[in-house]
Design an enzyme around this catalytic site. Structure first.
Site, short mmCIF file in Angstrom:
data_model
loop_
_atom_site.label_atom_id
_atom_site.label_comp_id
_atom_site.label_asym_id
_atom_site.label_seq_id
_atom_site.Cartn_x
_atom_site.Cartn_y
_atom_site.Cartn_z
N LYS A 12 42.38 34.07 47.16
CA LYS A 12 43.15 34.10 45.92
C LYS A 12 43.73 32.72 45.61
O LYS A 12 43.75 32.29 44.45
CB LYS A 12 44.29 35.12 46.02
CG LYS A 12 43.84 36.56 46.09
CD LYS A 12 45.04 37.49 46.13
CE LYS A 12 44.62 38.94 46.26
NZ LYS A 12 45.78 39.85 46.26
N ASP A 69 48.44 42.12 42.11
CA ASP A 69 47.97 43.23 42.93
C ASP A 69 46.70 43.69 42.28
O ASP A 69 46.63 43.85 41.05
CB ASP A 69 49.01 44.37 43.00
CG ASP A 69 48.65 45.35 44.12
OD1 ASP A 69 48.28 44.89 45.21
OD2 ASP A 69 48.74 46.56 43.90
N SER A 70 45.71 43.85 43.08
CA SER A 70 44.41 44.19 42.53
C SER A 70 43.70 45.12 43.49
O SER A 70 44.08 45.23 44.66
CB SER A 70 43.57 42.95 42.27
OG SER A 70 43.48 42.16 43.44
N PHE A 152 35.50 38.10 49.41
CA PHE A 152 36.27 38.82 50.42
C PHE A 152 36.48 40.25 49.93
O PHE A 152 36.05 40.61 48.83
CB PHE A 152 37.62 38.13 50.69
CG PHE A 152 38.46 37.92 49.46
CD1 PHE A 152 39.41 38.86 49.09
CD2 PHE A 152 38.30 36.78 48.68
CE1 PHE A 152 40.19 38.67 47.95
CE2 PHE A 152 39.07 36.58 47.54
CZ PHE A 152 40.02 37.53 47.18
N GLY A 153 37.12 41.06 50.75
CA GLY A 153 37.37 42.44 50.33
C GLY A 153 36.09 43.22 50.10
O GLY A 153 35.17 43.20 50.93
#
Length: 201
Positions: A12, A69-70, A152-153
């Site tokens: 981020k 926030d996601s 990522f994620g």
């Protein structure tokens, strides 16, 4: 000018720094703060959680703070994992376990029904208590196996039809053109420009 991005997520941080490359804005993060205590993200929406983090960062630093926030919303799972995206597979947070659980949950779902979206809420809070909200989203599909090494994620499972690749196969430049977070960050640039007089240098 300095602002604080309330995250320790290197991905981020890099995304925001890339988007603000042409601005005279120095982006700090929680990695630059001593004795930071994680904020309990107990909001019911992405915007709730983003505001909680941004308010805490302002209180700690006195700088204008940004927090996002996601998460991932999967239609076949009634928009889950949603605000629980980072902890979908439980504590501690782990991208691989989250992706494994997502694949397991969707195992019986046919390809045409694996639609999903990444959604982001970004909140800016000033030391004076002003608050601003921007949002972004990107539509896609969940694959049956991971593809790509970037990102990522859930990026390796999130297929973007427009690019015929997953988020994890896109370059940072490509991702910054379409991602949910990039959309929200782009919308915040004029807000930051208007707040320049507040920013501590």
């Amino acid at each position: 000018m300095k602002i604080i991005l309330a995250t320790q997520n290197q991905g981020k941080i890099k995304e925001l720094q890339e988007l603000l490359a042409d601005e005279t804005i120095d982006v700090l993060s929680l990695q630059d703060i001593e004795e930071w205590e994680d904020v309990e993200e107990n909001g019911v929406t992405f915007a709730d959680n983003a505001a909680l983090k941004a308010r805490a960062a302002v209180k700690k630093t006195g700088l204008i703070a940004l927090a996002d926030d996601s998460g991932l919303e999967v239609d076949a799972l009634n928009n889950a994992p949603g605000v629980y995206s980072a902890r979908f597979a439980g504590e501690p947070k782990d991208d691989e376990r989250n992706n494994d659980k997502l694949l397991q949950e969707l195992e019986s779902i046919p390809d045409g029904s694996r639609t999903a979206r990444f959604r982001c809420a970004l909140v800016v809070v000033t030391p004076e208590g002003e608050e601003f909200l921007t949002e972004g989203s990107v539509e896609g599909q969940i694959l049956r196996q991971r593809r790509g090494q970037k990102g990522f994620g859930y990026d390796p499972l999130f297929y973007v039809p427009e690019y015929a690749r997953t988020m994890a196969e896109l370059t940072l430049t490509e991702k910054n053109k379409l991602s949910h977070r990039a959309q929200a960050f782009r919308k915040v640039i004029p807000i930051l420009q208007a707040l320049k007089g507040h920013i501590i240098t």
